[in-house]
Design an enzyme around this catalytic site. Structure first.
Site, mmCIF file in Angstrom:
data_model
loop_
_atom_site.group_PDB
_atom_site.id
_atom_site.type_symbol
_atom_site.label_atom_id
_atom_site.label_comp_id
_atom_site.label_asym_id
_atom_site.label_seq_id
_atom_site.Cartn_x
_atom_site.Cartn_y
_atom_site.Cartn_z
ATOM 1 N N LYS A 14 44.559 51.816 62.609
ATOM 2 C CA LYS A 14 45.695 52.017 63.519
ATOM 3 C C LYS A 14 45.727 53.489 63.913
ATOM 4 O O LYS A 14 45.575 54.354 63.053
ATOM 5 C CB LYS A 14 46.989 51.641 62.788
ATOM 6 C CG LYS A 14 48.255 52.142 63.426
ATOM 7 C CD LYS A 14 49.227 52.810 62.439
ATOM 8 C CE LYS A 14 48.839 54.199 62.026
ATOM 9 N NZ LYS A 14 49.881 54.990 61.350
ATOM 10 N N ASP A 130 54.380 50.568 58.845
ATOM 11 C CA ASP A 130 53.356 50.235 59.843
ATOM 12 C C ASP A 130 52.942 48.765 59.794
ATOM 13 O O ASP A 130 52.127 48.335 60.610
ATOM 14 C CB ASP A 130 52.100 51.094 59.620
ATOM 15 C CG ASP A 130 52.287 52.520 60.121
ATOM 16 O OD1 ASP A 130 53.130 52.738 61.006
ATOM 17 O OD2 ASP A 130 51.569 53.407 59.623
HETATM 18 O O1 C5P Z 1 56.545 52.770 54.857
HETATM 19 P P1 C5P Z 1 55.472 53.708 54.459
HETATM 20 O O2 C5P Z 1 54.896 53.400 53.132
HETATM 21 O O3 C5P Z 1 54.461 53.929 55.514
HETATM 22 O O4 C5P Z 1 56.226 55.099 54.351
HETATM 23 C C1 C5P Z 1 55.867 56.104 53.449
HETATM 24 C C2 C5P Z 1 57.018 57.109 53.371
HETATM 25 O O5 C5P Z 1 57.135 57.800 54.614
HETATM 26 C C3 C5P Z 1 58.369 56.513 53.124
HETATM 27 O O6 C5P Z 1 58.608 56.349 51.763
HETATM 28 C C4 C5P Z 1 59.278 57.569 53.733
HETATM 29 O O7 C5P Z 1 59.429 58.662 52.843
HETATM 30 C C5 C5P Z 1 58.473 58.064 54.924
HETATM 31 N N1 C5P Z 1 58.846 57.367 56.162
HETATM 32 C C6 C5P Z 1 60.002 57.727 56.840
HETATM 33 N N2 C5P Z 1 60.350 57.087 57.990
HETATM 34 C C7 C5P Z 1 59.560 56.114 58.499
HETATM 35 C C8 C5P Z 1 58.379 55.733 57.837
HETATM 36 C C9 C5P Z 1 58.047 56.382 56.661
HETATM 37 O O8 C5P Z 1 60.730 58.624 56.407
HETATM 38 N N3 C5P Z 1 59.922 55.511 59.637
#
Ligand code: C5P
Length: 276
Positions: A14, A130
């Site tokens: 991605k 994602d």
């Molecule tokens: O959801 P994912 O594992 O990709 O996200 C990793 C971290 O990135 C989350 O725990 C959060 O701290 C941050 N994040 C965020 N806002 C988002 C996506 C991710 O703050 N929209």
């Protein structure tokens, strides 16, 4: 038609062509407005329903990838409510901003749906921000914290992906942001030629770049190397890094650029592809 007993799926890389951070929710998650595209290569998975879940990781980038519940593939099977034997052939670097884990999780969910005839349960964003866009599996605008996905048409984009083989912890980058109320994406140009589309893209941003470069200086080195490539139509960081991409008018130019970068930086992970 009988259901298949085993499915094989590609979990494509991605790429966030643009990633605007537009706010922060009370729970700490960030509001995003991102244009996402997918590469024509990625991890490869095979999935079979079995009485217990088992995960085997193979492939050139299998090193350090967990084969237990810590892996998003395992969590995806649990989220779906099935047990499965999963083989994950790892070609995408981990913690690299190109959705390796999320794309793998989406592939498991779609594979289990194909094997069982059941729909993917709602709420897949709980597995990772994602995952919903990876379930869509095509170029899309991603909003909210990742759950709001609108497929969109973009021209096919020959591209080069480069990672300096440094992993980046996404939460650190979000925490380090100084500004979180940036403007969202303007209207995405429909029916644009590749060059027109890339010109529009050059006006957009990845609002995580400055923080990511300050925490990981190698990203700055990669961006500079991409900026100097002959024929590039634009370059930026994907996700929270460290992978960056450059766009080209032709597949041949992307291939030549890959050779240039590999020669100059044999220690980097380099891959040419087409994004769409
Ligand atoms: O959801 P994912 O594992 O990709 O996200 C990793 C971290 O990135 C989350 O725990 C959060 O701290 C941050 N994040 C965020 N806002 C988002 C996506 C991710 O703050 N929209």
């Amino acid at each position: 038609m009988p259901l298949p007993t085993k499915v094989e799926r590609l979990a494509p890389a991605k790429v966030n062509l643009a990633l605007h951070v537009t706010g922060k929710r009370a729970d700490g998650y960030h509001l995003l407005d991102s244009l996402v595209a997918f590469a024509d290569f990625g991890d490869r998975l095979s999935i079979e329903i079995r009485p217990d879940t088992a995960l085997t990781v193979t492939g050139p980038l299998a090193d350090r990838v967990p084969e237990d519940r810590r892996n998003l593939c395992w969590q995806a099977a649990e989220f779906f409510g099935e047990t499965a034997a999963i083989t994950l052939e790892k070609h995408l670097p981990m913690e690299a901003g190109i959705g390796g884990g999320s794309s793998d999780a989406a592939a498991v969910l779609l594979g289990l749906s194909e094997l069982t005839g059941k729909p993917v349960p709602h709420g897949a964003e709980l597995l990772g921000a994602d995952v919903p866009v990876c379930l869509a599996g095509q170029a899309a605008r991603m909003q909210g914290v990742g759950e709001d996905v609108t497929p969109t048409a973009i021209p096919a984009l020959p591209a080069l992906l480069v990672n300096p083989r440094v992993s980046v912890e996404t939460p650190r980058i979000f925490k380090g942001l100084e500004k979180r109320d940036n403007p969202g994406l303007p209207m995405i140009p429909l029916g644009a030629t590749r060059r027109e589309f890339c010109a529009w893209l050059r006006e957009q941003r990845n609002d995580l770049t400055e923080t990511a470069v300050s925490l990981c200086s190698e990203i700055g080195v990669v961006l500079k190397a991409l900026s100097e490539l002959p024929g590039q139509l634009g370059y930026a960081m994907s996700g929270s890094g460290a992978t960056c991409f450059a766009l080209f008018d032709t597949v041949g130019e992307a291939e030549l650029a890959a050779m240039d970068i590999e020669r100059a930086h044999p220690e980097w992970w380099v891959r040419d592809c087409v994004l769409s």
